[in-house]
Scaffold this motif. Structure first.
Motif, short mmCIF file in Angstrom:
data_model
loop_
_atom_site.label_atom_id
_atom_site.label_comp_id
_atom_site.label_asym_id
_atom_site.label_seq_id
_atom_site.Cartn_x
_atom_site.Cartn_y
_atom_site.Cartn_z
N MET A 1 0.84 -1.17 0.00
CA MET A 1 0.00 0.00 0.00
C MET A 1 0.90 1.24 0.00
SD MET A 1 -3.06 1.11 2.62
CE MET A 1 -2.39 0.11 3.89
N PHE A 2 0.54 2.21 -0.84
CA PHE A 2 1.30 3.44 -0.95
C PHE A 2 0.55 4.58 -0.26
CE2 PHE A 2 2.51 0.95 -4.73
CZ PHE A 2 3.87 0.86 -4.50
N LEU A 3 1.22 5.27 0.63
CA LEU A 3 0.63 6.35 1.41
C LEU A 3 1.58 7.55 1.44
CD1 LEU A 3 -0.36 4.23 4.55
CD2 LEU A 3 -1.87 4.89 2.66
N GLY A 4 1.03 8.71 1.74
CA GLY A 4 1.87 9.87 2.00
C GLY A 4 2.07 10.78 0.81
N THR A 5 2.75 11.89 1.09
CA THR A 5 3.07 12.90 0.09
C THR A 5 4.56 13.21 0.17
OG1 THR A 5 0.85 13.86 0.34
CG2 THR A 5 2.51 15.24 -0.71
N HIS A 6 5.21 13.22 -0.98
CA HIS A 6 6.65 13.44 -1.06
C HIS A 6 6.90 14.49 -2.13
CE1 HIS A 6 6.86 9.68 1.22
NE2 HIS A 6 5.88 9.31 0.43
N GLN A 7 8.00 15.24 -2.01
CA GLN A 7 8.27 16.32 -2.94
C GLN A 7 9.66 16.25 -3.54
OE1 GLN A 7 7.10 19.49 -0.18
NE2 GLN A 7 5.24 19.74 -1.38
N PRO A 8 9.88 15.28 -4.42
CA PRO A 8 11.18 15.20 -5.10
C PRO A 8 11.25 16.19 -6.27
CG PRO A 8 9.76 13.47 -5.89
CD PRO A 8 8.99 14.21 -4.81
N ARG A 9 12.44 16.33 -6.82
CA ARG A 9 12.63 17.18 -8.00
C ARG A 9 13.14 16.35 -9.16
NH1 ARG A 9 15.19 22.45 -5.19
NH2 ARG A 9 13.20 23.47 -4.84
N LEU A 10 12.73 16.74 -10.35
CA LEU A 10 13.29 16.14 -11.55
C LEU A 10 14.66 16.72 -11.79
CD1 LEU A 10 10.48 16.24 -14.28
CD2 LEU A 10 11.53 14.21 -13.29
N ASP A 11 15.60 15.90 -12.21
CA ASP A 11 16.90 16.44 -12.59
C ASP A 11 16.88 16.79 -14.08
OD1 ASP A 11 17.40 14.08 -14.05
OD2 ASP A 11 18.83 13.30 -12.59
N ASP A 12 18.00 17.28 -14.58
CA ASP A 12 18.06 17.73 -15.98
C ASP A 12 17.88 16.61 -16.99
OD1 ASP A 12 18.47 20.31 -15.07
OD2 ASP A 12 20.65 20.18 -15.22
N TYR A 41 0.54 7.80 -13.35
CA TYR A 41 0.36 6.66 -12.45
C TYR A 41 1.64 5.83 -12.48
CZ TYR A 41 -4.76 7.39 -12.47
OH TYR A 41 -6.03 7.89 -12.34
N VAL A 42 2.05 5.36 -11.31
CA VAL A 42 3.21 4.48 -11.19
C VAL A 42 2.72 3.21 -10.49
CG1 VAL A 42 5.52 4.17 -10.23
CG2 VAL A 42 4.77 6.45 -11.00
N PHE A 43 2.81 2.10 -11.21
CA PHE A 43 2.34 0.82 -10.68
C PHE A 43 3.51 -0.14 -10.49
CE2 PHE A 43 -1.24 2.31 -13.30
CZ PHE A 43 -2.29 2.23 -12.40
N PRO A 44 3.51 -0.90 -9.39
CA PRO A 44 4.42 -2.05 -9.34
C PRO A 44 4.01 -2.99 -10.48
CG PRO A 44 3.38 -1.66 -7.19
CD PRO A 44 2.69 -0.78 -8.20
N VAL A 45 4.95 -3.76 -10.97
CA VAL A 45 4.68 -4.63 -12.12
C VAL A 45 3.48 -5.55 -11.85
CG1 VAL A 45 5.62 -6.49 -13.55
CG2 VAL A 45 7.02 -4.50 -13.02
N GLY A 107 1.05 8.81 -2.44
CA GLY A 107 0.60 7.43 -2.34
C GLY A 107 -0.89 7.40 -2.59
N ALA A 108 -1.33 6.51 -3.44
CA ALA A 108 -2.76 6.39 -3.78
C ALA A 108 -3.17 4.92 -3.72
CB ALA A 108 -3.03 7.00 -5.15
#
Length: 143
Positions: A1-12, A41-45, A107-108
């Motif tokens: 289960m995916f939970l929470g909020t995260h704030q990463p940055r994209l690199d170049d 959307y990002v799914f585990p395989v 996380g959704a």
């Protein structure tokens, strides 16, 4: 289960660090595809395979099923995180979601969603009040 909020940055190079707490679960691979409201959307395989099986049982004669399946699968990209826990988001998907630098990964439940920071903030402002005001059960007997 995916939970929470995260704030990463994209690199170049269009790479994004996955939240550390999910790296092990996603280490074997994942699938990124277009989601609703212009997020990704990002799914585990395994979860992506479950969705694939469910869609394969839907009637191909239904136009909505064909349309959804075409966009969903044509835009899908299977990725394997590198040793640092980064994934490369293809340019077409970055463009669809308006991702430039500041991102939000939420996380959704069975998936992660990747949003442009500003798009997420706007969405949240609109939805938090509706969520707070909800007066009927979303899932009868549960919520």
């Amino acid at each position: 289960m995916f939970l929470g909020t995260h704030q990463p940055r994209l690199d170049d190079k269009g790479r994004l660090f996955l939240p550390a707490k999910y790296r092990e679960e996603l280490a074997e691979g994942l699938v990124i595809t277009k989601g609703q409201e212009r997020c990704l959307y990002v799914f585990p395989v395994g979860e992506f395979q479950r969705i694939t099986e469910a869609l394969s049982t839907a009637p191909v004669t239904a136009k909505a099923v064909r349309d959804y399946s075409r966009v969903f699968f044509a835009s899908a990209s299977d990725e394997t995180p590198d040793k640092q826990g980064r994934i490369t988001i293809p340019q077409a998907l970055r463009r669809y979601a308006g991702l430039e630098r500041d991102c939000v990964v939420i996380g959704a439940n069975t998936r992660l969603e990747i949003w442009d920071q500003q798009a997420w903030d706007t969405y949240l402002v609109d939805q938090e009040q509706a969520f707070a005001d909800l007066s009927e059960e979303v899932l009868p007997g549960i919520l």
